[in-house]
Scaffold this motif. Structure first.
Motif, PDB file in Angstrom:
ATOM      1  N   ALA C  86       0.831  -1.205   0.000  1.00  0.00           N
ATOM      2  CA  ALA C  86       0.000   0.000   0.000  1.00  0.00           C
ATOM      3  C   ALA C  86       0.866   1.254   0.000  1.00  0.00           C
ATOM      4  O   ALA C  86       0.558   2.239  -0.682  1.00  0.00           O
ATOM      5  N   ILE C  87       1.966   1.207   0.727  1.00  0.00           N
ATOM      6  CA  ILE C  87       2.855   2.371   0.790  1.00  0.00           C
ATOM      7  C   ILE C  87       3.517   2.592  -0.563  1.00  0.00           C
ATOM      8  O   ILE C  87       3.558   3.712  -1.080  1.00  0.00           O
ATOM      9  N   ALA C  88       4.007   1.513  -1.143  1.00  0.00           N
ATOM     10  CA  ALA C  88       4.661   1.628  -2.452  1.00  0.00           C
ATOM     11  C   ALA C  88       3.696   2.224  -3.465  1.00  0.00           C
ATOM     12  O   ALA C  88       4.079   3.026  -4.323  1.00  0.00           O
ATOM     13  N   ALA C  89       2.437   1.881  -3.339  1.00  0.00           N
ATOM     14  CA  ALA C  89       1.449   2.369  -4.292  1.00  0.00           C
ATOM     15  C   ALA C  89       1.242   3.879  -4.195  1.00  0.00           C
ATOM     16  O   ALA C  89       0.983   4.547  -5.199  1.00  0.00           O
ATOM     17  N   VAL C  90       1.348   4.439  -2.995  1.00  0.00           N
ATOM     18  CA  VAL C  90       1.092   5.880  -2.867  1.00  0.00           C
ATOM     19  C   VAL C  90       2.368   6.711  -2.828  1.00  0.00           C
ATOM     20  O   VAL C  90       2.318   7.941  -2.927  1.00  0.00           O
ATOM     21  N   CYS C  91       3.518   6.073  -2.649  1.00  0.00           N
ATOM     22  CA  CYS C  91       4.754   6.846  -2.596  1.00  0.00           C
ATOM     23  C   CYS C  91       5.897   5.979  -3.111  1.00  0.00           C
ATOM     24  O   CYS C  91       6.685   5.425  -2.339  1.00  0.00           O
ATOM     25  N   GLY C  92       5.969   5.849  -4.412  1.00  0.00           N
ATOM     26  CA  GLY C  92       6.893   4.916  -5.042  1.00  0.00           C
ATOM     27  C   GLY C  92       8.358   5.236  -4.831  1.00  0.00           C
ATOM     28  O   GLY C  92       9.226   4.363  -4.912  1.00  0.00           O
ATOM     29  N   SER C  93       8.666   6.523  -4.551  1.00  0.00           N
ATOM     30  CA  SER C  93      10.063   6.939  -4.467  1.00  0.00           C
ATOM     31  C   SER C  93      10.751   6.476  -3.186  1.00  0.00           C
ATOM     32  O   SER C  93      11.963   6.574  -3.055  1.00  0.00           O
TER      33      SER C  93
END
Ligand code: SF4
Lengths: 240, 487, 201
Positions: C86-93
């Motif tokens: 879920a985190i990767a989805a909203v903040c890929g950097s």
């Protein structure tokens, strides 16, 4: 009960108490044999000495009449000190019986006699010290209600109203530095609003605060609430 | 000491107050005043009747004390069920030995400590150090007290008597960086330094704010998070707990937590409130594998059996010292014990046992103004307890307590004999026997007169007026009472 | 055992002469629940308002969390394996790790862990040993982000006490770590997080 301080120093406060009660229709008896409520010895930790004085006082005020005292600390002594000093003694039940008859002056006027509005005028700005022994009781409220209802009288509000004046009986002797400092802080607060006089319902506090003012050469008057009530009546010719 | 000479009747606490530097006195006064005001604001904002909650909490604590035997046994078995080992120490020495023993048996050398007044009582840290252990205080204030070889002067804010310049100098001396008195910098440096200590430590020692007898949960509150850290890094947790810390049930905790946080720091809840029900969960990587609870008596049972039992209700919130006008002038060290202020004036002499006389002056250090009782979240009638201890000191002829208090014997004789009283009044001789004893021109009188003046003596004037006047004729018998007098 | 018996005996002896033992008072723990300055439309609203009042950061939804992480230009931190996707989805950097190394505490700019519940009354997050793993990841990094299911916001502290369950370490967190030990000046981030976030999903 006249209180020992009025007996020794503040006769006018005692006179005013009598006059105010008489104005309200009471007949005031002053048993000549009375001395003191026993607070000095009790607070000093000498409960044996205190018991002697308590027993004397209880005897002097024998009967059913209400006992009215113009001092929060003496009333507090009767309510809480008598109980403790007589704890476990054969005459322990004298304490609650005596306490049920005892009233602090303002409590008696407002709650005993249900007089909430005071007639007359008193054109002065007053800083009123709610003395510590009325803490958590309705006595302080009663005093403020009476003062607030007097025409012309202006009450100053000031900081740290809950703080003690620093008297504390023998405390003021054994802790002269802390006690006087407390008094000076109290006076600083009370004088913030530039009052014409400082007032209280306990002459012990006023003795202490007044003593500091005198030592510092400040002429600010100190009055007992009974004196205010009486003078308000007099100014309107309600009392001669 | 000049001041003592001038008034030999002065009490030690009064001397401490006048020897205190003005800057310390000012910081203590200001901090206490601010905390008192914030506390009142918080309680009145959040509750319709905060006094009712204080009284309720007082009753629950009193109930617990009155049934302490039952609750201690219940707590012991709940704690065991939770997987904690329970130890009992009747005095400081035995508590320290138990803790040392646990450390030795588990091959531990290093301890991190979160704030615990009980460990101050037992002087645990110097004891462990003497026995080759390292013990580091992790509460910021306590850490500074430790590096300065000082003593806390307040139970909630231990360094209320220090300013940032002093602290910055201590940090510089300890090699924590060049002088910088910015409180943020001071805090960051402590953060960095203490992290390494947490990670190195084998044991985390805490106190307990409450222990629920029902569930055996130890409840701990801190704002800094040091108790959390002390239970996240080390492998062993030891809680040192006074036997009076119990509450009956978990359901009682919301009341106590809400009162404690507001009374201590005007918060609705302390930042971290931990409910510890044993060693770490099987799925957890961090935290203690073993939990030990040491119940300490150290004369609490003696207090329990005396007439000052109510003082054991205390939840160590510090509100009574913040509001106390004497504490504000004298600061904490004047009380010469672990617990300063009004609570200390009662508890410290009691915890001294036979050495009661050493601290028997403390109950005198009060004008009996009652502010402490008014703020106490468990409604301890502190003035009443002070009075009882004054009476005890008088009974035991403690000269330190008597210092500065005029003898009441002559006065009591006059005040219980109308003849003598009236003679004294009319002859103006009341000057010699009048209460408060400050009239005789001895040293106490001079002490009083040094900063105050007595009004003119008017003995007997009122009585004369009363006798000679004609009372107004409109007098009627006393009116009916409409209610009971207020007590 | 000697001390145990001595102490219990002393307690019993001490209590023996108590003429009247105070009974356990009948009361409703709701008396400890504080009044709120005004009405709130939901527990989330109250919780968020309260959390802000103690300098916490309440966020609603993954996107809000993504914005928060980007605004702060965060780079590296720990994340509970449950939420990495879920985190990767909203903040890929972000560089996120599912491993928390206790010997390298200061490398982690943030820790993202689960919360077991929250108390609306006081803006408090509830962490437990079973849900919040590992203990240090929720404590050591400067920023702690607790992920909370909206259904797990409880109204008040008496309710939260009833949910203590059998977890050996329940922690109520009300705002960031703080002290006022130095001259009464408030400083945040003493031993624990200087920034306390709660993201409701
Ligand atoms: S005696 Fe009361 S006010 Fe003082 S620290 Fe204890 S609980 Fe707080």
């Amino acid at each position: 009960m006249g209180t020992c301080l009025c007996d020794a120093f503040f006769d006018d406060a005692a006179r005013a108490t009598v006059e105010v009660l008489e104005y309200l229709g009471c007949t005031v008896h002053f048993p000549e044999a009375q001395t003191c409520c026993a607070q000095p010895a009790f607070n000093a930790g000498d409960w044996a000495a205190a018991r002697r004085v308590i027993r004397h006082t209880v005897g002097v005020f024998d009967g059913e009449l209400p006992i009215v005292i113009p001092s929060g600390s003496c009333a507090h002594m009767v309510y809480h000190g008598y109980d403790l000093a007589l704890e476990g003694e054969a005459d322990a039940d004298a304490a609650p019986r005596f306490a049920r008859r005892t009233w602090e002056l303002c409590d008696y006027i407002v709650n005993g006699l249900e007089v909430r509005e005071w007639p007359g005028t008193y054109r002065k700005k007053i800083a009123f010290h709610r003395s510590c022994h009325t803490r958590g009781t309705r006595t302080a409220e009663s005093a403020l209600a009476l003062l607030g209802s007097i025409d012309g009288l202006e009450l100053c509000t000031f900081g740290e109203q809950e703080q003690c004046c620093g008297f504390g009986g023998t405390f003021s002797v054994a802790f002269p530095n802390i006690s006087a400092k407390m008094g000076r802080i109290k006076l600083e607060h009370m004088r913030d609003g530039d009052p014409d006089a400082i007032a209280g319902s306990d002459m012990a506090c006023l003795l202490h605060l007044g003593g500091i003012l005198d030592r510092e050469g400040v002429a600010l008057p100190r009055v007992h609430i009974a004196q205010i009530l009486r003078d308000a009546l007099k100014s309107e010719g309600l009392l001669s | 000491m000049k001041s003592t000479k001038a008034y030999p009747t002065r009490q030690p606490v009064d001397r401490y107050a006048s020897d205190l530097s003005p800057s310390v006195q000012e910081s203590v006064y200001n901090a206490s005043k601010l905390k008192t005001e914030a506390r009142v604001d918080a309680l009145q904002r959040d509750f319709a009747d905060p006094d009712a909650n204080r009284r309720l909490a007082g009753a629950i604590k009193q109930h617990t004390l009155d049934h302490l035997d039952t609750y201690l046994e219940q707590a012991e078995s709940s704690l065991r069920e939770n997987g904690a080992a329970v130890h009992w120490a009747s005095d400081a020495e035995s508590a320290n030995q138990i803790i040392l023993g646990i450390m030795q048996r588990n091959d531990c050398r290093r301890m991190v400590k979160s704030k615990s007044m009980v460990s101050e009582e037992t002087e645990l840290v110097p004891f462990l150090e003497k026995n080759g252990m390292e013990a580091v205080e992790t509460d910021l204030g306590e850490y500074i007290v430790q590096i300065d070889h000082d003593h806390p002067s307040h139970i909630v804010t231990p360094i209320i008597h220090k300013n940032r310049q002093e602290i910055a100098r201590s940090f510089e001396r300890e090699g924590l960086g060049a002088y910088d008195d910015d409180p943020t910098v001071i805090t960051r440096r402590a953060r960095d330094y203490l992290r390494s200590k947490y990670l190195e430590a084998d044991v985390g020692l805490t106190g307990a704010n409450f222990v629920s007898a029902e569930s055996g949960r130890i409840v701990l509150v801190t704002n800094e998070g040091n108790a959390r850290f002390s239970m996240a890094a080390p492998r062993i947790h030891i809680a040192l707990v006074g036997i009076e810390k119990l509450v009956p049930k978990d359901r009682d905790l919301s009341l106590f937590l809400s009162l404690l946080a507001r009374s201590a720091t005007a918060q609705c809840l302390t930042v971290y409130t931990q409910f510890i029900g044993g060693p770490r969960h099987r799925t957890q990587r961090d935290g203690p594998e073993k939990m030990h609870v040491v119940f300490l008596d150290n004369r609490r049972t003696e207090v329990l059996s005396g007439d000052c039992r109510k003082i054991l209700r205390c939840i160590r919130c510090g509100a009574c010292m913040n509001v106390c006008p004497v504490y504000r002038q004298a600061s904490g060290h004047a009380y010469r014990g672990v617990y300063p202020g009004p609570v200390g004036a009662v508890l410290s002499p009691l915890l001294k046992g036979k050495e009661f006389p050493e601290l028997a002056d403390l109950p005198k250090a009060s004008s009996l103004c009652g502010a402490c009782n008014e703020v106490c979240p468990v409604d301890i009638p502190i003035p009443e307890l002070l009075l009882r201890l004054r009476n005890r000191a008088k009974h035991e002829h403690v000269s330190l307590a008597a210092r500065g208090t005029p003898s009441m014997g002559i006065w009591a004789r006059a005040a219980s004999s109308p003849g003598a009283w009236k003679t004294a009044l009319s002859a103006g001789r009341l000057l010699n026997v009048v209460p408060h004893g400050f009239l005789n021109l001895s040293s106490p009188a001079r002490a009083w007169q040094s900063s105050r003046k007595l009004p003119p003596f008017r003995g007997g004037a009122f009585r004369k007026w009363m006798r000679e006047r004609n009372p107004p004729k409109n007098g009627v018998p006393s009116p009916d009472r409409k209610s009971e007098p207020d007590s | 055992m000697k001390d145990r018996d001595t102490i219990l005996k002393r307690v019993r002896d001490g209590l023996a002469e108590t003429p009247e033992r105070t009974p356990y008072p009948e009361y409703d723990p709701a008396c400890a629940v504080m009044r709120q300055p005004h009405e709130f439309s939901s527990l989330w609203e109250l919780f968020a308002w309260r959390m802000k009042s103690v300098n916490g950061v309440p966020l609603h939804g993954w996107n809000a969390l993504g914005d928060f992480l980007r605004e702060r230009a965060l780079k590296f931190g720990y994340c509970d394996p449950e939420y990495t996707e879920a985190i990767a989805a909203v903040c890929g950097s972000l560089d996120i790790t599912e491993r928390f190394d206790r010997n390298d505490l200061d490398r982690y700019e943030f820790g993202i862990t689960a919360a077991a519940g929250a108390i609306a009354e006081t803006g408090t997050i509830v962490l437990t040993d079973a849900a919040t793993r590992p203990r240090l990841a929720a404590l050591a990094p400067w920023i702690h982000i607790a992920i909370l299911q909206e259904d797990d916001i409880w109204p008040d502290s008496p309710t939260a006490l009833k949910r203590l369950g059998d977890d050996p370490s329940v922690i109520w967190v009300t705002g960031p770590s703080k002290t006022a030990d130095v001259e009464g000046i408030l400083i945040e981030g003493v031993h624990g997080p200087g920034v306390q976030v709660c993201c409701v999903v």
